[in-house]
Write an enzyme that holds these catalytic residues in place. Sequence first.
Site, PDB file in Angstrom:
ATOM      1  N   ASP A 259      30.315  40.451  39.394  1.00 52.50           N
ATOM      2  CA  ASP A 259      31.565  41.183  39.168  1.00 52.50           C
ATOM      3  C   ASP A 259      32.041  41.856  40.443  1.00 52.50           C
ATOM      4  O   ASP A 259      33.239  41.927  40.700  1.00 52.50           O
ATOM      5  CB  ASP A 259      31.409  42.223  38.052  1.00 52.50           C
ATOM      6  CG  ASP A 259      32.728  42.951  37.823  1.00 52.50           C
ATOM      7  OD1 ASP A 259      33.731  42.264  37.546  1.00 52.50           O
ATOM      8  OD2 ASP A 259      32.778  44.172  37.980  1.00 52.50           O
TER       9      ASP A 259
ATOM     10  N   ARG B 139      39.775  38.846  42.428  1.00 52.96           N
ATOM     11  CA  ARG B 139      40.873  38.869  41.450  1.00 52.96           C
ATOM     12  C   ARG B 139      41.975  39.827  41.892  1.00 52.96           C
ATOM     13  O   ARG B 139      43.156  39.584  41.661  1.00 52.96           O
ATOM     14  CB  ARG B 139      40.335  39.287  40.071  1.00 52.96           C
ATOM     15  CG  ARG B 139      39.507  38.204  39.413  1.00 52.96           C
ATOM     16  CD  ARG B 139      38.776  38.731  38.181  1.00 52.96           C
ATOM     17  NE  ARG B 139      39.659  39.391  37.255  1.00 52.96           N
ATOM     18  CZ  ARG B 139      39.382  40.542  36.626  1.00 52.96           C
ATOM     19  NH1 ARG B 139      38.231  41.154  36.821  1.00 52.96           N
ATOM     20  NH2 ARG B 139      40.236  41.085  35.798  1.00 52.96           N
TER      21      ARG B 139
ATOM     22  N   LYS C 252      29.324  44.987  33.861  1.00 55.21           N
ATOM     23  CA  LYS C 252      28.777  46.107  34.658  1.00 55.21           C
ATOM     24  C   LYS C 252      28.370  47.278  33.777  1.00 55.21           C
ATOM     25  O   LYS C 252      27.410  47.970  34.073  1.00 55.21           O
ATOM     26  CB  LYS C 252      29.679  46.522  35.814  1.00 55.21           C
ATOM     27  CG  LYS C 252      31.042  46.988  35.486  1.00 55.21           C
ATOM     28  CD  LYS C 252      31.762  47.398  36.781  1.00 55.21           C
ATOM     29  CE  LYS C 252      33.231  47.573  36.523  1.00 55.21           C
ATOM     30  NZ  LYS C 252      34.016  46.378  36.759  1.00 55.21           N
TER      31      LYS C 252
ATOM     32  N   SER D 212      34.383  41.505  33.042  1.00 54.99           N
ATOM     33  CA  SER D 212      34.173  42.373  34.196  1.00 54.99           C
ATOM     34  C   SER D 212      33.638  43.733  33.738  1.00 54.99           C
ATOM     35  O   SER D 212      32.620  44.239  34.232  1.00 54.99           O
ATOM     36  CB  SER D 212      35.503  42.529  34.937  1.00 54.99           C
ATOM     37  OG  SER D 212      35.487  43.642  35.780  1.00 54.99           O
TER      38      SER D 212
ATOM     39  N   HIS E 285      34.717  53.780  30.070  1.00 55.55           N
ATOM     40  CA  HIS E 285      35.375  52.930  31.055  1.00 55.55           C
ATOM     41  C   HIS E 285      36.836  52.777  30.701  1.00 55.55           C
ATOM     42  O   HIS E 285      37.186  52.609  29.541  1.00 55.55           O
ATOM     43  CB  HIS E 285      34.722  51.549  31.124  1.00 55.55           C
ATOM     44  CG  HIS E 285      35.131  50.798  32.362  1.00 55.55           C
ATOM     45  ND1 HIS E 285      34.566  51.026  33.591  1.00 55.55           N
ATOM     46  CD2 HIS E 285      36.071  49.851  32.567  1.00 55.55           C
ATOM     47  CE1 HIS E 285      35.130  50.248  34.493  1.00 55.55           C
ATOM     48  NE2 HIS E 285      36.054  49.521  33.899  1.00 55.55           N
TER      49      HIS E 285
HETATM   50  N1  URA Z   1      38.472  47.318  35.186  1.00 54.74           N
HETATM   51  C1  URA Z   1      37.405  46.544  35.472  1.00 54.74           C
HETATM   52  O1  URA Z   1      36.301  47.038  35.665  1.00 54.74           O
HETATM   53  N2  URA Z   1      37.572  45.250  35.536  1.00 54.74           N
HETATM   54  C2  URA Z   1      38.760  44.662  35.329  1.00 54.74           C
HETATM   55  O2  URA Z   1      38.830  43.472  35.388  1.00 54.74           O
HETATM   56  C3  URA Z   1      39.880  45.475  35.034  1.00 54.74           C
HETATM   57  C4  URA Z   1      39.702  46.815  34.962  1.00 54.74           C
END
Ligand code: URA
Length: 434
Positions: A161, A168, A187, A183, A82
């Site tokens: 999320d 956000r 996930k 966040s 990620h």
């Molecule tokens: N990527 C995400 O999945 N969440 C965030 O808050 C920022 C970047």
Amino acid sequence: MRPYELIKAKRDGKRLEPGDIRAFIEAYTSGDVPDYQMSALCMAVFFRGLDAVELGAWTRAMLESGEVLDLGDVPGVKVDKHSTGGVGDKVSLSLAPLAAACGVPVPMISGRGLGHTGGTLDKLESIPGFKVDLPVSDYRRLVREVGCCLIGQTASVAPADKKLYALRDVTATVDCIPLICSSIMSKKLAEGIDALVLDVKVGSGAFMKTVEDARLLARTMIGVGAEMGRKVTALLTDMNQPLGRAVGNALEVVEAVEMLRGRAPADYTEVTLALTAEMLVLGGRAGSLAEARQKLERAVRDGSAVRKLQEIVEAQGGDPGAIDDYSRLPQARSQVDVLATEEGFVTGIQTEAVGLAAVALGAGRQRVDSRIDPAVGFTLLRKVGEPVKKGDPLVRIHYNDPAPVEDVRARLLAAYSCGPRAPEPQPLILERLG
Ligand code: URA
């Protein structure tokens, strides 16, 4: 505590009880707490932060707001990557097929563009027919049969999320370490992974502008991962200029495919290979990073990586022919170049400004419900350190709607700085933490 009291407590710098955090997030997910109260709480967290106990409770509440997938029936160590988000960051598009081609099962739940950054889902959806909203049963089957599946958050996976991410994005509460950490980790932990590689971007195009903040975010996420029993490795990577040369959804798909054919810009190729090598090591497919690099380079050379991408595209309802014939991807009707007004070398690119210019052009969203144009974006014809003469093209703008083009051109020109000397080349991978 009533929502009002909870917001006030955080606004005044008080510590929130885990039970209250959980109740607030549950009520937000079910719709009992409205967006405006969640926005206010996020802004309070932005200024006041969350301590480790609060953060653990917040992340767990988001994770458990939906289904936590169990991929125990899929053989192998499941590893995902990620990124905290950048401009021109199309790493997932090439990394996922590369890792899968080398035998690491990749279950990947990705996001959409956020703030000035692009999102993997938006990029994937520029491939005609590609579906990112597959049911969990298909996701599980494709990870097992194809070795990879890239989906968005379904209503059932980390729904808190999904809602919060969009909120956000439009309330200036993205660049906040506890909110980013919860966040991402909620996930990622929900998708059934055994291990995770984090690409924590640092620089003018990242949410984390300094190495210190990026390191803190990486350590925070590694800590949350460890608490939940997952191995997490993080690389801090440079985002002081867009990665590669393409910015914009379909344009980035083309560059990603080119990477799998060994023809992409060196910076993007290097970051992708470094992150994917970490996945191979975590996934037990290589004993060392050097061995992993050899396997990855072989997968590019022998075509198995690009074939894996085609297989993934086909399995997810997309047109696999678009991987060979780029004219099947969305194409912008017009192009115009931004021309240099000075002579010398490119000394810097304000990367967040480039991302915001892409949003203004229609490549990203200005409101939760905006539609994006998958064809539009930029080709960076000059990057940091490259020589430039007056009148040389710096950036090519690919557009459909002419209305924002003049504003976008001015933004891009202002984002570039030139000087008489080329700056010292900066490292792409700044640190490795694990
Ligand atoms: N990527 C995400 O999945 N969440 C965030 O808050 C920022 C970047």
